[in-house]
Design a protein around this motif. Structure first.
Motif, PDB file in Angstrom:
ATOM      1  N   PRO A   1       0.819  -1.231   0.000  1.00 11.63           N
ATOM      2  CA  PRO A   1       0.000   0.000   0.000  1.00 11.63           C
ATOM      3  C   PRO A   1       0.846   1.271   0.000  1.00 11.63           C
TER       4      PRO A   1
ATOM      5  N   ALA B   1       2.427   1.669  -3.491  1.00 13.05           N
ATOM      6  CA  ALA B   1       1.408   2.081  -4.460  1.00 13.05           C
ATOM      7  C   ALA B   1       1.061   3.555  -4.307  1.00 13.05           C
ATOM      8  N   ASN B   2       0.900   4.006  -3.069  1.00 12.16           N
ATOM      9  CA  ASN B   2       0.546   5.403  -2.820  1.00 12.16           C
ATOM     10  C   ASN B   2       1.674   6.349  -3.227  1.00 12.16           C
TER      11      ASN B   2
ATOM     12  N   GLY C   1       2.057   6.219  -7.133  1.00 11.66           N
ATOM     13  CA  GLY C   1       0.848   6.511  -7.888  1.00 11.66           C
ATOM     14  C   GLY C   1       0.380   5.366  -8.761  1.00 11.66           C
ATOM     15  N   ILE C   2       0.451   4.141  -8.231  1.00  9.07           N
ATOM     16  CA  ILE C   2       0.027   2.962  -8.980  1.00  9.07           C
ATOM     17  C   ILE C   2      -0.972   2.176  -8.142  1.00  9.07           C
ATOM     18  N   SER C   3      -1.635   1.195  -8.769  1.00  7.11           N
ATOM     19  CA  SER C   3      -2.611   0.382  -8.049  1.00  7.11           C
ATOM     20  C   SER C   3      -1.908  -0.685  -7.218  1.00  7.11           C
ATOM     21  N   ILE C   4      -2.641  -1.264  -6.260  1.00 11.58           N
ATOM     22  CA  ILE C   4      -2.100  -2.346  -5.442  1.00 11.58           C
ATOM     23  C   ILE C   4      -1.698  -3.543  -6.305  1.00 11.58           C
ATOM     24  N   PRO C   5      -2.566  -4.005  -7.239  1.00  9.91           N
ATOM     25  CA  PRO C   5      -2.142  -5.129  -8.090  1.00  9.91           C
ATOM     26  C   PRO C   5      -0.878  -4.830  -8.890  1.00  9.91           C
ATOM     27  N   THR C   6      -0.754  -3.595  -9.370  1.00 13.66           N
ATOM     28  CA  THR C   6       0.464  -3.234 -10.104  1.00 13.66           C
ATOM     29  C   THR C   6       1.669  -3.257  -9.182  1.00 13.66           C
TER      30      THR C   6
ATOM     31  N   TYR D   1       8.302   3.462 -10.913  1.00 11.78           N
ATOM     32  CA  TYR D   1       7.915   2.064 -10.751  1.00 11.78           C
ATOM     33  C   TYR D   1       8.763   1.151 -11.630  1.00 11.78           C
TER      34      TYR D   1
END
Length: 388
Positions: free
Chosen positions: A29, A32-33, A36-41, A93
């Motif tokens: 988490p 991701a925060n 700036g990406i999603s949790i799955p990513t 990322y």
């Protein structure tokens, strides 16, 4: 086992690798925060590492075949340090993914070669215990290191835990430099011979058993948190406690498994697999009761990690004429089983079954290597009777 500085240095290295592999699971988490990406990513930083270990273990081992074992282990620790430092400095990322792949280059060869080195440093009747000592770092990383890195990341950002792991990597490299004796390769690793030995039936069978036992373990382990939430209704804090209890069981089991394997690999494997099958059936029956469930999870963790040094020694002995590649590939087999276990558990849920059925499916998975072992033992006895 008496204090052995070389084994301590190897254990520190495995502890650092364990933190590298598992810490991002608790930091997803935050990662991701921040990026700036999603949790799955963000989860791909875990997946990239796991598959990287499986793919790179044989290639790195063969490429470094002529390097002295002590120098190779130090180089791998430095490579791990560089990869984690790159993660700390990652501006994006994509660069973080590259850093994870870089660190994945180390694990298979470090554990494979490290297990062989550990076994060479002690008498034959203590070799499984020495291998267990190397893997102890991995279990301690799960019990204490990962929760600590998760806590640190939540309050200071995900880069700070990676800074700590980077520092530990450097300390590991220094410890290995000081503690390991010079261990030449005796003419280097013959790639053709290593591949030939690894492709023999006993070695492939041992590697296949590693995949199956790891699959059985992670069929349950991957889904422990939601399984507890859905069956006992426990809080998030209690799930954390449950994971710590499992980790403590793994630590105890890793040590006891190594000692038992020094006495008899075959007996240790059969007894552990039978015990796991019985325990998993019992776990299905008591999942609604918190205290019995926690007790069984502690024993389950111990039994699962009793298999780790045992399976590593089985592969090393099956490939004793050229064990370096097979030993490293076995680490990839563990990781392959990790992924397959998650798939098996997910398939159970996707098929419409509930969480209590997952332990039963895990028991069925463990029954496969057990049947193989019993059949193998029966065949050996028949052959001995025929020619004896």
């Amino acid at each position: 086992m008496k204090f052995n500085p070389a084994l301590v240095a190897l254990t520190l290295g495995s502890f650092t690798i364990g933190l590298t592999e598992f810490s991002p699971m608790g930091l997803l988490p935050v990662i991701a925060n921040d990026l700036g990406i999603s949790i799955p990513t963000a989860g791909m930083v875990v997946t990239a590492y796991a598959f990287g270990v499986t793919i790179f273990a044989p290639a790195v081992t063969l490429a470094a075949g002529r390097m002295a074992r002590n120098r190779l282990l130090v180089l791998l620790a430095l490579l791990l340090t560089a990869g984690n430092l790159l993660a700390v400095l990652s501006p994006s990322y994509e660069v973080l993914l590259v850093a994870r792949v870089l660190t994945a280059l180390c694990q298979g060869t470090f554990f494979g070669v490290g297990a062989l080195v550990a076994a060479s440093l002690v008498p034959p009747n203590r070799q499984a215990g020495a291998v267990a000592a190397v893997f102890m770092g991995l279990t301690v990383a799960n019990v204490a290191g990962v929760p600590a890195m998760t806590y640190l990341g939540e309050y200071s950002g995900w880069r700070v835990p990676f800074m700590v792991i980077t520092a530990l990597g450097l300390v590991s490299a220094l410890a290995l430099t000081r503690a390991l004796p010079h261990i030449p390769t005796k003419g280097g690793v013959d790639a053709k011979a290593e591949i030939g030995v690894m492709l023999r039936r006993p070695v492939l069978a041992a590697l296949g058993m590693t995949v199956m036992t790891s699959t059985g373990q992670f069929t349950v382990f991957t889904y422990v948190a939601p399984m507890l939430q859905n069956t006992t209704g426990v809080s998030a804090q209690m799930i954390t406690l449950a994971l710590v209890i499992v980790g403590l069981g793994m630590t105890v089991g890793n040590s006891l498994g190594g000692r038992a394997a020094d006495k008899s690999l075959q007996v240790t494997l059969v007894v552990t697999l039978v015990s796991l099958i019985v325990l998993l059936i019992a776990l299905k029956l008591v999942l609604t009761q918190l205290i019995p469930t926690l007790l069984l999870l502690f024993i389950w963790g111990g039994l699962c990690f009793a298999l780790v040094p045992t399976m590593q020694m089985r592969v090393m002995r099956a490939a004793q004429n050229a064990p370096t590649l097979a030993s490293s590939v076995n680490i990839g087999a563990f990781n392959l089983g990790n992924g397959l276990g998650a798939v098996v558990g997910g398939a159970v849920l996707n098929a419409g079954f509930d969480y209590p059925e997952i332990p039963l499916v895990s028991a069925a998975v463990f029954a496969i290597p057990l049947v193989f072992l019993l059949a193998q033992g029966a065949g050996a006895r028949t052959q001995a009777h025929r020619y004896g």
